[in-house]
Scaffold this active site. Structure first.
Site, PDB file in Angstrom:
ATOM      1  N   ASN A  62       0.837  -1.204   0.000  1.00 34.56           N
ATOM      2  CA  ASN A  62       0.000   0.000   0.000  1.00 34.56           C
ATOM      3  C   ASN A  62       0.868   1.249   0.000  1.00 34.56           C
ATOM      4  O   ASN A  62       1.888   1.319   0.682  1.00 34.56           O
ATOM      5  CB  ASN A  62      -1.018  -0.004   1.149  1.00 34.56           C
ATOM      6  CG  ASN A  62      -0.429  -0.147   2.522  1.00 34.56           C
ATOM      7  OD1 ASN A  62       0.593  -0.814   2.704  1.00 34.56           O
ATOM      8  ND2 ASN A  62      -1.052   0.458   3.511  1.00 34.56           N
ATOM      9  N   GLN A  63       0.453   2.209  -0.811  1.00 34.58           N
ATOM     10  CA  GLN A  63       1.192   3.456  -1.003  1.00 34.58           C
ATOM     11  C   GLN A  63       0.240   4.604  -0.702  1.00 34.58           C
ATOM     12  O   GLN A  63      -0.709   4.842  -1.454  1.00 34.58           O
ATOM     13  CB  GLN A  63       1.714   3.534  -2.444  1.00 34.58           C
ATOM     14  CG  GLN A  63       2.673   2.403  -2.815  1.00 34.58           C
ATOM     15  CD  GLN A  63       3.979   2.444  -2.042  1.00 34.58           C
ATOM     16  OE1 GLN A  63       4.582   3.521  -1.906  1.00 34.58           O
ATOM     17  NE2 GLN A  63       4.416   1.311  -1.519  1.00 34.58           N
ATOM     18  N   GLU A  64       0.500   5.276   0.405  1.00 36.64           N
ATOM     19  CA  GLU A  64      -0.418   6.344   0.845  1.00 36.64           C
ATOM     20  C   GLU A  64       0.036   7.711   0.326  1.00 36.64           C
ATOM     21  O   GLU A  64       1.126   7.860  -0.227  1.00 36.64           O
ATOM     22  CB  GLU A  64      -0.538   6.309   2.376  1.00 36.64           C
ATOM     23  CG  GLU A  64      -1.157   4.985   2.832  1.00 36.64           C
ATOM     24  CD  GLU A  64      -1.464   4.931   4.325  1.00 36.64           C
ATOM     25  OE1 GLU A  64      -1.029   5.822   5.086  1.00 36.64           O
ATOM     26  OE2 GLU A  64      -2.159   3.972   4.714  1.00 36.64           O
ATOM     27  N   ALA A  66      -0.552  12.203   1.087  1.00 40.37           N
ATOM     28  CA  ALA A  66      -1.075  13.263   1.954  1.00 40.37           C
ATOM     29  C   ALA A  66      -2.499  13.632   1.545  1.00 40.37           C
ATOM     30  O   ALA A  66      -3.318  14.030   2.381  1.00 40.37           O
ATOM     31  CB  ALA A  66      -0.166  14.489   1.884  1.00 40.37           C
ATOM     32  N   TYR A  68      -5.335  11.861   0.948  1.00 40.80           N
ATOM     33  CA  TYR A  68      -5.626  10.457   1.293  1.00 40.80           C
ATOM     34  C   TYR A  68      -6.197   9.606   0.155  1.00 40.80           C
ATOM     35  O   TYR A  68      -5.729   8.491  -0.075  1.00 40.80           O
ATOM     36  CB  TYR A  68      -6.559  10.387   2.515  1.00 40.80           C
ATOM     37  CG  TYR A  68      -5.944  10.796   3.838  1.00 40.80           C
ATOM     38  CD1 TYR A  68      -4.668  11.345   3.916  1.00 40.80           C
ATOM     39  CD2 TYR A  68      -6.660  10.635   5.023  1.00 40.80           C
ATOM     40  CE1 TYR A  68      -4.116  11.732   5.141  1.00 40.80           C
ATOM     41  CE2 TYR A  68      -6.120  11.008   6.248  1.00 40.80           C
ATOM     42  CZ  TYR A  68      -4.848  11.551   6.312  1.00 40.80           C
ATOM     43  OH  TYR A  68      -4.309  11.911   7.511  1.00 40.80           O
ATOM     44  N   CYS A  73      -4.146   0.732  -2.426  1.00 37.25           N
ATOM     45  CA  CYS A  73      -3.979  -0.503  -1.657  1.00 37.25           C
ATOM     46  C   CYS A  73      -2.912  -1.400  -2.296  1.00 37.25           C
ATOM     47  O   CYS A  73      -2.645  -1.320  -3.500  1.00 37.25           O
ATOM     48  CB  CYS A  73      -5.282  -1.292  -1.629  1.00 37.25           C
ATOM     49  SG  CYS A  73      -6.607  -0.530  -0.688  1.00 37.25           S
ATOM     50  N   GLU A  75      -3.089  -4.607  -2.926  1.00 38.26           N
ATOM     51  CA  GLU A  75      -3.603  -5.565  -3.909  1.00 38.26           C
ATOM     52  C   GLU A  75      -3.729  -4.927  -5.286  1.00 38.26           C
ATOM     53  O   GLU A  75      -3.414  -5.547  -6.306  1.00 38.26           O
ATOM     54  CB  GLU A  75      -4.982  -6.080  -3.467  1.00 38.26           C
ATOM     55  CG  GLU A  75      -4.985  -6.853  -2.151  1.00 38.26           C
ATOM     56  CD  GLU A  75      -5.181  -5.981  -0.920  1.00 38.26           C
ATOM     57  OE1 GLU A  75      -4.737  -4.815  -0.927  1.00 38.26           O
ATOM     58  OE2 GLU A  75      -5.765  -6.468   0.055  1.00 38.26           O
ATOM     59  N   CYS A 112     -10.150  -5.157   0.528  1.00 33.82           N
ATOM     60  CA  CYS A 112     -11.290  -4.232   0.595  1.00 33.82           C
ATOM     61  C   CYS A 112     -12.162  -4.374  -0.652  1.00 33.82           C
ATOM     62  O   CYS A 112     -11.780  -5.018  -1.641  1.00 33.82           O
ATOM     63  CB  CYS A 112     -10.797  -2.793   0.755  1.00 33.82           C
ATOM     64  SG  CYS A 112     -10.164  -2.070  -0.768  1.00 33.82           S
ATOM     65  N   CYS A 115     -10.613  -3.279  -3.988  1.00 34.44           N
ATOM     66  CA  CYS A 115      -9.623  -4.245  -4.494  1.00 34.44           C
ATOM     67  C   CYS A 115     -10.311  -5.478  -5.052  1.00 34.44           C
ATOM     68  O   CYS A 115      -9.885  -6.033  -6.066  1.00 34.44           O
ATOM     69  CB  CYS A 115      -8.631  -4.624  -3.399  1.00 34.44           C
ATOM     70  SG  CYS A 115      -7.476  -3.292  -3.039  1.00 34.44           S
TER      71      CYS A 115
HETATM   72  N1  THU Z   1      -5.295  -1.277   2.469  1.00 33.42           N
HETATM   73  C1  THU Z   1      -4.769  -2.161   1.568  1.00 33.42           C
HETATM   74  O1  THU Z   1      -3.624  -2.020   1.143  1.00 33.42           O
HETATM   75  N2  THU Z   1      -5.553  -3.194   1.174  1.00 33.42           N
HETATM   76  C2  THU Z   1      -6.830  -3.407   1.589  1.00 33.42           C
HETATM   77  O2  THU Z   1      -7.502  -4.290   1.079  1.00 33.42           O
HETATM   78  C3  THU Z   1      -7.379  -2.603   2.665  1.00 33.42           C
HETATM   79  C4  THU Z   1      -6.627  -1.391   3.016  1.00 33.42           C
HETATM   80  C5  THU Z   1      -4.478  -0.137   2.874  1.00 33.42           C
HETATM   81  C6  THU Z   1      -5.005   1.187   2.388  1.00 33.42           C
HETATM   82  C7  THU Z   1      -4.415   2.127   3.426  1.00 33.42           C
HETATM   83  O3  THU Z   1      -3.095   2.449   3.032  1.00 33.42           O
HETATM   84  C8  THU Z   1      -4.355   1.297   4.690  1.00 33.42           C
HETATM   85  O4  THU Z   1      -4.445  -0.065   4.274  1.00 33.42           O
HETATM   86  C9  THU Z   1      -5.468   1.588   5.686  1.00 33.42           C
HETATM   87  O5  THU Z   1      -6.705   1.545   5.084  1.00 33.42           O
END
Ligand code: THU
Length: 160
Positions: A62-64, A66, A68, A73, A75, A112, A115
């Site tokens: 997962n790459q966040e 600023a 949001y 995610c 996946e 999620c 995904c």
């Molecule tokens: N996240 C995933 O990478 N995969 C998922 O299926 C659920 C959530 C990540 C997104 C975000 O960076 C962090 O988890 C919290 O939601």
């Protein structure tokens, strides 16, 4: 009027050692991918590893951001990489490992909804099931024999 019952069947392994070797190896790759998670905001690290029929393993984390909603995610990072780098390959399996860096995550973390929708696209495209395995940092591993099994009533190209 009638009710319709929709069933999903999942296989639960007590731990990673119970998995077939090919899958535990894939989960090891997901663990490595998880180390590259960039998640300073949620502090929730996720790693995904995909096995292709050409024997390649593709990783994602997962790459966040600023801003949001601009983050992605693990996946989807992995599956879009697979789709863009190996468009002809079939996706056989995906392993996912996820957990908080604030508290211990012992329960399996399913992908999620967004995904699931993204993975469903590739399952429909290749017309063959994608096995999904997911876990927390430790403990049980859940297997779904296909993405469709995790996303009944899927929206796909057949309705367009
Ligand atoms: N996240 C995933 O990478 N995969 C998922 O299926 C659920 C959530 C990540 C997104 C975000 O960076 C962090 O988890 C919290 O939601």
């Amino acid at each position: 009027m009638k009710d319709i019952k929709i069933e999903s069947i999942l296989t639960v392994y007590d731990n990673i050692e119970e998995l077939p070797e090919e899958v535990s190896n894939l989960m090891d790759h997901a663990m490595l991918a998880r180390k590259n998670s960039y998640s300073p905001y949620s502090k929730f690290s996720v790693g995904a590893a995909i096995l292709l029929d050409n024997h390649q393993i593709v990783l994602g984390s997962n790459q966040e951001n600023a801003s949001y909603p601009s983050g992605l995610c693990a996946e989807r990072t992995a599956i879009y990489y697979a789709g863009s780098q190996f468009p002809e390959a079939k996706i056989l399996k995906m392993a996912i490992i996820a957990g908080s860096r604030i508290h211990q995550t012992m329960t399996p973390i399913p992908p999620c909804g967004a995904c699931r929708q993204a993975i469903a696209e590739y399952e429909v495209k290749q017309d063959a099931p994608i096995e999904i395995y997911f876990m927390g940092e430790t403990g049980k591993v859940v297997k779904s024999h296909s993405l469709a099994n995790l996303l009944p009533l899927v929206f796909d190209k057949s309705v367009l």
